[in-house]
Design an enzyme around this catalytic site. Structure first.
Site, short mmCIF file in Angstrom:
data_model
loop_
_atom_site.label_atom_id
_atom_site.label_comp_id
_atom_site.label_asym_id
_atom_site.label_seq_id
_atom_site.Cartn_x
_atom_site.Cartn_y
_atom_site.Cartn_z
N ARG A 62 0.84 -1.21 0.00
CA ARG A 62 0.00 0.00 0.00
C ARG A 62 0.87 1.26 0.00
O ARG A 62 0.52 2.28 -0.53
CB ARG A 62 -0.96 0.02 1.19
N TYR A 115 -13.19 18.59 -14.51
CA TYR A 115 -13.80 17.26 -14.62
C TYR A 115 -14.94 17.12 -13.59
O TYR A 115 -14.79 17.56 -12.44
CB TYR A 115 -12.72 16.19 -14.42
N ASP A 188 -3.91 20.10 -12.80
CA ASP A 188 -4.29 18.81 -13.36
C ASP A 188 -3.80 18.78 -14.81
O ASP A 188 -4.28 19.53 -15.65
CB ASP A 188 -5.82 18.64 -13.27
N LYS A 213 -5.58 7.94 -18.59
CA LYS A 213 -5.75 8.55 -19.90
C LYS A 213 -4.47 8.38 -20.74
O LYS A 213 -4.01 7.28 -20.95
CB LYS A 213 -6.16 10.01 -19.71
N1 LCS Z 1 -8.78 14.78 -13.87
C1 LCS Z 1 -9.26 14.89 -15.13
C2 LCS Z 1 -8.92 16.09 -15.94
C3 LCS Z 1 -10.06 13.89 -15.65
O1 LCS Z 1 -10.50 14.02 -16.90
C4 LCS Z 1 -10.36 12.75 -14.85
C5 LCS Z 1 -11.23 11.64 -15.36
C6 LCS Z 1 -9.86 12.69 -13.54
C7 LCS Z 1 -9.05 13.71 -13.10
C8 LCS Z 1 -10.13 11.52 -12.64
O2 LCS Z 1 -9.36 10.44 -13.02
P1 LCS Z 1 -9.75 8.89 -12.78
O3 LCS Z 1 -10.05 8.76 -11.32
O4 LCS Z 1 -10.94 8.61 -13.61
O5 LCS Z 1 -8.53 8.17 -13.18
N2 LCS Z 1 -11.92 11.99 -16.52
C9 LCS Z 1 -12.84 11.27 -17.15
C10 LCS Z 1 -13.52 11.71 -18.30
O6 LCS Z 1 -13.44 12.84 -18.82
N3 LCS Z 1 -14.27 10.74 -18.73
O7 LCS Z 1 -14.21 9.63 -17.92
C11 LCS Z 1 -13.27 9.90 -16.83
#
Ligand code: LCS
Length: 400
Positions: A62, A115, A188, A213
């Site tokens: 962890r 987001y 971000d 991503k």
């Molecule tokens: N920050 C941004 C800019 C994001 O687009 C996302 C997820 C996150 C943080 C969170 O990341 P995750 O926990 O999903 O790894 N964005 C998404 C989107 O635009 N479509 O599906 C997920």
């Protein structure tokens, strides 16, 4: 290869060789997957020394794992950071960082368009712990100055913004935020990836990513990254990761991201080529009302795009004539493009922010954030551009 040598090399070289410090005893070329929850100690005394950090060593996955460590070192190099931390999701990365640096009574300023789940965390989650959040339109950095209070501990910037590609000037906003010496700037960097934008070099203190991503790039992992100063990353590891979120990344997922990162530069170049071609096509199509893409000549923040990004990326949003009634027909009419959230994958993905990724915004907040009911978001993939364009052309012809 050691970090000082690697740091002087090109981006692709860093993404392939960064973090690979030594070959294991088998001389395996690929990163070994240490699929273990725990690590043995030679003696009770050694266990105690490792736990109290008198001796270096892994103790429990962890908190740290050799496969995950290689990813962390690679990302630190790619972001120009002293250190980085890999976590089990982008939201896990954001929350681990926030729980570490914030306390009740603190104030956050966030860019208004972000987001959907990050918005929900700020709008609903933070209030539970007595942390106040002010959303501002950061296109004018003086709005950040106006919102600053003595208790402002964090300025959160998403740029380009999900889903409408609003840009925020990281350098100008960081300078304003740092007038208050207790204030940290968190950027971000999910949309551009470190290949297109380097927030730490522009003045930010912490970079966060949804590694789900572009970093992984193949749509098969959920993961997050935090990068910044060593001392801060150590704190986030022991507070935000170890006992406040427990949002650790599995060694297998770390392996997949390490593999994906080897092609980050060439993938991003192809994403950008395709993004530009698709944006030009949409911009000239009679059924399309408006295109949001930082690479178009009439994009209102084109100068900022050129200043802080290497290329404009491959996320495009657009509105069609006839609003979402027509938009739905376009989304349902594509065949090659896949109707799905997420982004940064090899496949071109299409989705409707108002009813999907940005559902947490109520209608008023959504309009204020510039996310219209009819907005459609495309994550342009790595297929051949002419095939993506032909697919969109066929779907758009249905509403002419
Ligand atoms: N920050 C941004 C800019 C994001 O687009 C996302 C997820 C996150 C943080 C969170 O990341 P995750 O926990 O999903 O790894 N964005 C998404 C989107 O635009 N479509 O599906 C997920």
């Amino acid at each position: 290869m050691n970090r000082d040598k690697i740091k002087k090399m090109g981006f692709a070289t860093k993404s392939i060789h960064g973090g690979v410090t030594s070959k294991d005893s088998t001389r395996s070329l690929a990163t070994p997957i240490y699929q273990t929850a725990t690590f043995s100690f030679e003696s009770a005394e050694q266990g105690g020394r490792i736990f109290s950090a008198e001796e270096e060593g892994y103790l429990y996955s962890r908190v740290g794992n050799p496969t995950v460590s290689q990813l962390e070192e690679k990302l630190a190099i790619l972001e120009g950071a002293e250190a980085s931390l890999a976590l089990g999701s982008g939201m896990g990365a954001i929350t681990a960082a926030l729980w570490t640096v914030l306390k009740t009574g603190d104030h956050i300023i966030s860019s208004r368009t972000i987001y959907g789940c990050t918005y929900e965390l700020f709008e609903l989650g933070m209030a539970k712990f007595g942390i106040d959040v002010t959303f501002v339109d950061m296109r004018d950095p003086s709005n950040v100055k106006e919102a600053m209070r003595p208790g402002t501990r964090l300025v959160f910037i998403e740029t380009p913004a999900n889903p409408n590609l609003i840009l925020n000037d990281i350098e100008a906003i960081s300078a304003i935020a740092h007038e208050n010496e207790n204030c940290l700037v968190m950027a971000d960097n999910t949309f551009p990836s470190p290949y297109l934008q380097q927030p730490l070099a522009l003045g930010a203190d912490i970079v966060v990513h949804s590694a789900t991503k572009y970093l992984n790039g193949h749509g098969d992992v959920i993961a997050g990254i935090v990068a910044g100063r060593q001392e801060l990353m150590d704190e986030i590891r022991v507070t935000g990761l170890k006992y406040m979120t427990g949002a650790s990344l599995s060694p297998f997922d770390a392996f997949l991201i390490i593999r994906g990162l080897k092609t980050l530069e060439i993938r991003m170049e192809r994403h950008c080529d395709n993004g530009e071609a698709v944006a030009d096509f949409l911009d000239s199509h009679p059924a399309v009302e408006k295109v949001y893409f930082p690479g178009l000549k009439d994009f209102p923040q084109i100068d900022l795009a050129k200043k802080q990004m290497k290329r404009p990326g491959a996320i495009i949003s657009f509105e069609v004539k006839g609003g979402f009634e027509s938009g739905k027909k376009v989304i349902n009419g594509v065949e090659l493009c896949t109707i799905a959230v997420s982004l940064g994958d090899a496949e071109t993905l299409i989705q409707h922010p108002a009813s999907m990724t940005h559902l947490p915004y109520n209608e008023e907040a959504r309009e204020k954030a510039g996310i219209s009911e009819g907005l459609i978001r495309l994550s342009v993939g790595l297929e051949n551009a002419e095939d993506i364009i032909a697919d969109l052309k066929r779907a758009l012809e249905m509403i002419l």
